[in-house]
Design a protein around this motif. Sequence first.
Motif, PDB file in Angstrom:
ATOM      1  N   HIS A 195      20.156  11.480 -51.381  1.00 50.03           N
ATOM      2  CA  HIS A 195      19.668  12.357 -52.719  1.00 50.03           C
ATOM      3  C   HIS A 195      21.375  12.169 -53.339  1.00 50.03           C
ATOM      4  N   HIS A 231      23.236  10.221 -56.728  1.00 51.00           N
ATOM      5  CA  HIS A 231      23.089   9.822 -58.527  1.00 51.00           C
ATOM      6  C   HIS A 231      24.994   9.871 -58.385  1.00 51.00           C
ATOM      7  N   HIS A 258      12.004  13.677 -58.381  1.00 51.92           N
ATOM      8  CA  HIS A 258      12.507  14.677 -58.656  1.00 51.92           C
ATOM      9  C   HIS A 258      11.437  15.641 -58.952  1.00 51.92           C
TER      10      HIS A 258
HETATM   11 FE    FE Z   1      19.611  14.190 -58.372  1.00 57.78          FE
END
Ligand code: FE
Length: 416
Positions: free
Chosen positions: A81, A83, A251
């Motif tokens: 996970h 970004h 999420h």
């Molecule tokens: Fe996240």
Amino acid sequence: MKIVIKNISKLVQTELKDIKYKAGNQMNSINTIDDAYIEIEDGLITNFGNMNEWKGINDWNQTTIIDAEEGMVFPTYCDSHTHLVFPESRENEFNDRINGLSYQEIAKNGGGILNSAKKMQEIDEDKLFEESYIRLKNLIHLGTGAIEIKSGYGLNLESELKILRVIKKLKDKSPITIKSTFLGAHAVPKEYKNNKKLYLETVINKMLPKIVEEKLADYIDIFCEIGYFSSDDTIKLLQAGKQFGLRGKTHVNQFNSIGGVKASIDNDALSVDHLETMREEDFKAFKNSDCIATLLPSCSFFLGIPYSPAQEFIKRNIPFNLASDYNPGSSPSGDMNFIASLGSIKLGLNAEQVINSTTINGAYAMQLNKELGTIKVGKKANLFITKKIPSYHYLHYSFSEKLISKVIIEGKEFKE
Ligand code: FE
Ligand code: NIG
């Protein structure tokens, strides 16, 4: 060319037969081999064992020897996970938080995800790629050998495509295994402030088909949270994703428990992520499912919010993995060594639980458990060699000490 790593004080997390993940009591054990060697061919592990059993080298011209110098060898981390493709750091907001504002207050004032989305719309794709590639290289040197990367700072078709195309380029250029996730439903953009429904429809009907057409996503994600998207929105999005063959990695329960865990699991999500706030019904939703929980301890560390109750997951036999959530707002670090230390220090995990939750379980959360996550014949030779350390727990104990001396990706030392 054959590669042999020798002089290994301990080979950590070896496996003889395929496992999906470890949960409950199984998390307390890992297999290891002392005084070991490992052989690699065409990027895959072909053999390993104790030095006493080693058959030696047939053809010196076709063999490269790597000396582990009595360090330990681990499978690389699987970070399920992140970004990582973001336009800019957000230390101004960090400063606001130091001065007393909460993450939610900053978001309300136009900061947070919307701030990154604005910058994303301005940044050029080449620059975004270059900066993301540098971040990725840094993480590989820190021992990450497989990673998931989300979009979600675009919030319109053009910018979401920009991020996902950058992820595609990272997949093509980088030797590590990368999975991409479409997170168009990360926040409601300013233009849709009073019409969230229309934005979600845009995500589902305009963005998703285009992204699927360009084969840019492996998974689909939504931020199910008060002020963002509801559990009904989550159901709608996951059902739309399912029609295109994309499973959810959502999420949920970062600040509030609003039904996102059950909505995700009922709709075949591969993982539910964050889970800092858990109610009994959220735990119950895992029953009879193969969904894995993804816990993100550096987000709790950085935002000062509660840690996910990892011990409860162990007690209830629910599988979980630890990931970095690398992003500019809630976890500006993707260092899985630090995540492993937080696993011990803040989640109360023992060494074996930390190793299982950062390797094989992380691999499962990206559907990579057949190719990565343990040292097994036939799996990718993504490994790291440590400096000489007294025990494998030392890696988690001596947090912030740089203990990785070499990273091997598909059999090659990573030197970029
Ligand atoms: Fe996240
Ligand atoms: O996983 N919670 C939602 N998304 C990210 C943070 C995004 C941001 O603040 O930029 C997370 O924490």
